[in-house]
Design a protein around this motif. Sequence first.
Motif, PDB file in Angstrom:
ATOM      1  N   VAL A   7     -57.895 117.173 -29.239  1.00 55.28           N
ATOM      2  CA  VAL A   7     -57.658 117.405 -27.814  1.00 55.28           C
ATOM      3  C   VAL A   7     -57.979 116.147 -27.013  1.00 55.28           C
ATOM      4  O   VAL A   7     -59.043 115.541 -27.191  1.00 55.28           O
ATOM      5  N   CYS A   8     -57.041 115.766 -26.144  1.00 58.60           N
ATOM      6  CA  CYS A   8     -57.302 114.701 -25.176  1.00 58.60           C
ATOM      7  C   CYS A   8     -56.851 115.204 -23.801  1.00 58.60           C
ATOM      8  O   CYS A   8     -56.921 116.404 -23.532  1.00 58.60           O
ATOM      9  N   THR A   9     -56.390 114.308 -22.946  1.00 54.63           N
ATOM     10  CA  THR A   9     -56.010 114.721 -21.590  1.00 54.63           C
ATOM     11  C   THR A   9     -54.555 115.171 -21.523  1.00 54.63           C
ATOM     12  O   THR A   9     -54.258 116.330 -21.250  1.00 54.63           O
ATOM     13  N   GLY A  10     -53.635 114.239 -21.782  1.00 52.98           N
ATOM     14  CA  GLY A  10     -52.217 114.547 -21.615  1.00 52.98           C
ATOM     15  C   GLY A  10     -51.460 114.830 -22.892  1.00 52.98           C
ATOM     16  O   GLY A  10     -50.271 115.155 -22.853  1.00 52.98           O
ATOM     17  N   ASN A  11     -52.127 114.662 -24.053  1.00 60.01           N
ATOM     18  CA  ASN A  11     -51.505 114.917 -25.355  1.00 60.01           C
ATOM     19  C   ASN A  11     -50.275 114.043 -25.589  1.00 60.01           C
ATOM     20  O   ASN A  11     -49.286 114.477 -26.163  1.00 60.01           O
ATOM     21  N   THR A  12     -50.372 112.787 -25.126  1.00 58.19           N
ATOM     22  CA  THR A  12     -49.287 111.838 -25.390  1.00 58.19           C
ATOM     23  C   THR A  12     -49.779 110.547 -26.042  1.00 58.19           C
ATOM     24  O   THR A  12     -48.954 109.741 -26.478  1.00 58.19           O
ATOM     25  N   CYS A  13     -51.094 110.342 -26.101  1.00 59.73           N
ATOM     26  CA  CYS A  13     -51.614 109.077 -26.640  1.00 59.73           C
ATOM     27  C   CYS A  13     -52.639 109.314 -27.749  1.00 59.73           C
ATOM     28  O   CYS A  13     -52.318 109.243 -28.933  1.00 59.73           O
ATOM     29  N   ARG A  14     -53.876 109.623 -27.358  1.00 61.96           N
ATOM     30  CA  ARG A  14     -54.964 109.682 -28.333  1.00 61.96           C
ATOM     31  C   ARG A  14     -54.843 110.840 -29.317  1.00 61.96           C
ATOM     32  O   ARG A  14     -54.885 110.632 -30.545  1.00 61.96           O
ATOM     33  N   SER A  15     -54.726 112.057 -28.805  1.00 54.33           N
ATOM     34  CA  SER A  15     -54.715 113.199 -29.731  1.00 54.33           C
ATOM     35  C   SER A  15     -53.483 113.222 -30.637  1.00 54.33           C
ATOM     36  O   SER A  15     -53.608 113.581 -31.820  1.00 54.33           O
ATOM     37  N   PRO A  16     -52.286 112.823 -30.168  1.00 53.19           N
ATOM     38  CA  PRO A  16     -51.167 112.757 -31.114  1.00 53.19           C
ATOM     39  C   PRO A  16     -51.381 111.711 -32.209  1.00 53.19           C
ATOM     40  O   PRO A  16     -51.022 111.944 -33.367  1.00 53.19           O
ATOM     41  N   SER A  37     -52.375 119.149 -32.081  1.00 54.63           N
ATOM     42  CA  SER A  37     -53.036 118.483 -30.961  1.00 54.63           C
ATOM     43  C   SER A  37     -52.565 119.097 -29.654  1.00 54.63           C
ATOM     44  O   SER A  37     -51.500 119.720 -29.587  1.00 54.63           O
ATOM     45  N   ALA A  38     -53.384 118.903 -28.618  1.00 58.57           N
ATOM     46  CA  ALA A  38     -53.069 119.459 -27.301  1.00 58.57           C
ATOM     47  C   ALA A  38     -53.825 118.659 -26.249  1.00 58.57           C
ATOM     48  O   ALA A  38     -54.654 117.806 -26.571  1.00 58.57           O
ATOM     49  N   GLY A  39     -53.529 118.945 -24.980  1.00 63.27           N
ATOM     50  CA  GLY A  39     -54.197 118.249 -23.885  1.00 63.27           C
ATOM     51  C   GLY A  39     -54.752 119.216 -22.865  1.00 63.27           C
ATOM     52  O   GLY A  39     -54.133 120.243 -22.579  1.00 63.27           O
ATOM     53  N   VAL A  40     -55.914 118.891 -22.314  1.00 65.46           N
ATOM     54  CA  VAL A  40     -56.532 119.780 -21.327  1.00 65.46           C
ATOM     55  C   VAL A  40     -55.749 119.788 -20.017  1.00 65.46           C
ATOM     56  O   VAL A  40     -55.845 120.737 -19.231  1.00 65.46           O
ATOM     57  N   GLN A  68     -48.306 119.481 -25.542  1.00 69.13           N
ATOM     58  CA  GLN A  68     -48.547 120.883 -25.226  1.00 69.13           C
ATOM     59  C   GLN A  68     -49.930 121.027 -24.606  1.00 69.13           C
ATOM     60  O   GLN A  68     -50.855 120.267 -24.904  1.00 69.13           O
ATOM     61  N   SER A  69     -50.030 121.994 -23.738  1.00 68.50           N
ATOM     62  CA  SER A  69     -51.293 122.254 -23.069  1.00 68.50           C
ATOM     63  C   SER A  69     -52.204 123.076 -23.971  1.00 68.50           C
ATOM     64  O   SER A  69     -51.741 123.844 -24.820  1.00 68.50           O
ATOM     65  N   LEU A  70     -53.482 122.897 -23.797  1.00 64.39           N
ATOM     66  CA  LEU A  70     -54.454 123.668 -24.563  1.00 64.39           C
ATOM     67  C   LEU A  70     -54.387 125.135 -24.150  1.00 64.39           C
ATOM     68  O   LEU A  70     -54.435 125.460 -22.960  1.00 64.39           O
ATOM     69  N   THR A  71     -54.264 126.025 -25.122  1.00 60.69           N
ATOM     70  CA  THR A  71     -54.107 127.453 -24.850  1.00 60.69           C
ATOM     71  C   THR A  71     -55.115 128.262 -25.654  1.00 60.69           C
ATOM     72  O   THR A  71     -55.663 127.778 -26.657  1.00 60.69           O
ATOM     73  N   PRO A  72     -55.354 129.510 -25.255  1.00 60.41           N
ATOM     74  CA  PRO A  72     -56.226 130.373 -26.061  1.00 60.41           C
ATOM     75  C   PRO A  72     -55.712 130.536 -27.488  1.00 60.41           C
ATOM     76  O   PRO A  72     -56.506 130.632 -28.429  1.00 60.41           O
ATOM     77  N   GLN A  73     -54.390 130.558 -27.637  1.00 57.62           N
ATOM     78  CA  GLN A  73     -53.814 130.728 -28.971  1.00 57.62           C
ATOM     79  C   GLN A  73     -54.161 129.543 -29.883  1.00 57.62           C
ATOM     80  O   GLN A  73     -54.475 129.725 -31.066  1.00 57.62           O
ATOM     81  N   LEU A  74     -54.112 128.332 -29.327  1.00 57.92           N
ATOM     82  CA  LEU A  74     -54.458 127.156 -30.126  1.00 57.92           C
ATOM     83  C   LEU A  74     -55.944 127.151 -30.480  1.00 57.92           C
ATOM     84  O   LEU A  74     -56.325 126.792 -31.596  1.00 57.92           O
ATOM     85  N   ILE A  75     -56.774 127.545 -29.529  1.00 60.85           N
ATOM     86  CA  ILE A  75     -58.211 127.625 -29.802  1.00 60.85           C
ATOM     87  C   ILE A  75     -58.474 128.634 -30.914  1.00 60.85           C
ATOM     88  O   ILE A  75     -59.243 128.373 -31.849  1.00 60.85           O
ATOM     89  N   ASP A  76     -57.836 129.795 -30.832  1.00 58.42           N
ATOM     90  CA  ASP A  76     -58.048 130.833 -31.847  1.00 58.42           C
ATOM     91  C   ASP A  76     -57.485 130.409 -33.203  1.00 58.42           C
ATOM     92  O   ASP A  76     -58.025 130.792 -34.249  1.00 58.42           O
ATOM     93  N   SER A  78     -57.485 127.406 -34.453  1.00 60.14           N
ATOM     94  CA  SER A  78     -58.239 126.303 -35.051  1.00 60.14           C
ATOM     95  C   SER A  78     -59.569 126.754 -35.641  1.00 60.14           C
ATOM     96  O   SER A  78     -60.207 127.693 -35.172  1.00 60.14           O
ATOM     97  N   ASP A  79     -59.969 126.036 -36.700  1.00 59.88           N
ATOM     98  CA  ASP A  79     -61.322 126.165 -37.246  1.00 59.88           C
ATOM     99  C   ASP A  79     -62.239 125.101 -36.660  1.00 59.88           C
ATOM    100  O   ASP A  79     -63.455 125.259 -36.627  1.00 59.88           O
ATOM    101  N   LEU A  80     -61.635 123.991 -36.241  1.00 61.82           N
ATOM    102  CA  LEU A  80     -62.385 122.835 -35.775  1.00 61.82           C
ATOM    103  C   LEU A  80     -61.607 122.178 -34.642  1.00 61.82           C
ATOM    104  O   LEU A  80     -60.424 121.881 -34.785  1.00 61.82           O
ATOM    105  N   VAL A  81     -62.285 121.968 -33.513  1.00 59.12           N
ATOM    106  CA  VAL A  81     -61.665 121.320 -32.353  1.00 59.12           C
ATOM    107  C   VAL A  81     -62.383 119.995 -32.123  1.00 59.12           C
ATOM    108  O   VAL A  81     -63.600 119.965 -31.915  1.00 59.12           O
ATOM    109  N   LEU A  82     -61.627 118.903 -32.164  1.00 60.19           N
ATOM    110  CA  LEU A  82     -62.196 117.566 -32.001  1.00 60.19           C
ATOM    111  C   LEU A  82     -61.633 116.930 -30.737  1.00 60.19           C
ATOM    112  O   LEU A  82     -60.434 116.651 -30.652  1.00 60.19           O
ATOM    113  N   SER A  83     -62.497 116.713 -29.770  1.00 57.72           N
ATOM    114  CA  SER A  83     -62.067 116.130 -28.499  1.00 57.72           C
ATOM    115  C   SER A  83     -62.270 114.623 -28.510  1.00 57.72           C
ATOM    116  O   SER A  83     -63.066 114.087 -29.283  1.00 57.72           O
ATOM    117  N   MET A  84     -61.567 113.954 -27.618  1.00 56.73           N
ATOM    118  CA  MET A  84     -61.674 112.502 -27.540  1.00 56.73           C
ATOM    119  C   MET A  84     -62.884 112.048 -26.732  1.00 56.73           C
ATOM    120  O   MET A  84     -63.381 110.940 -26.930  1.00 56.73           O
TER     121      MET A  84
END
Length: 224
Positions: A7-16, A37-40, A68-76, A78-84
């Motif tokens: 997870v990063c901000t816009g999901n176009t640079c770091r998280s991809p 990956s997703a963005g907040v 893509q934006s961070l959603t409850p479905q993506l959180i559910d 995942s087993d592990l969420v790694l933010s930037m």
Amino acid sequence: MKKVLFVCTGNTCRSPMAEALLREMAGRNRLPVEVKSAGVSAISGIKPSPQAVQVLKEKGIAYEHESQSLTPQLIDWSDLVLSMTGAHKKMIVHQFPHSAGKVYTLKEYALWGEGIDDIHQKLDRLYMEAENKRAEIRKRFDLKADEPWSETASLALDKALQPLKKEEKKYLDRIRAARHLDVADPFGGDVDHYRKCAEELKEYIVRIVDRWKQELPPSNSASE
């Protein structure tokens, strides 16, 4: 099968870039890992930064992606969420409180396998244990609450606290290091900024992959 969400901000640079790097390393090492990956603050459907695509291509990684934006479905999922960054981590946990036990910054997880909040809790427990040690020594030497410590009692206490002091130093060093655990956003920079970011991501993802490889049966591991 591990399910990892970067997870990063816009999901176009770091998280991809992190997603692509981990997917490539996991595949090469035959690790059972799924990556997304997703963005907040992402706007869905945006292509990754051209510089990010170029840097990945230079590493031999072909990558197609839409933000893509961070959603409850993506959180559910995942087993592990790694933010930037630590700020991303706080936003994720605030928005999805049930995710708290599986959200880390990338560098926290790569370096220690735990988050800074876990370290603070361990430090609190360590201080409680130190107080218990002091109480035990007081009782052993029959010292009253306001009675000065004898040299013998002080030496006994120092010996009892030595292992705890080593642990305390380790945790305090990690807390100080946590101030520098963000992955800087290359957005708006030239391709060299993206190369630097990709190398930083790779450094920490390699640490994670190496740790996961150690968890595999010998027959399943592959060379780098």
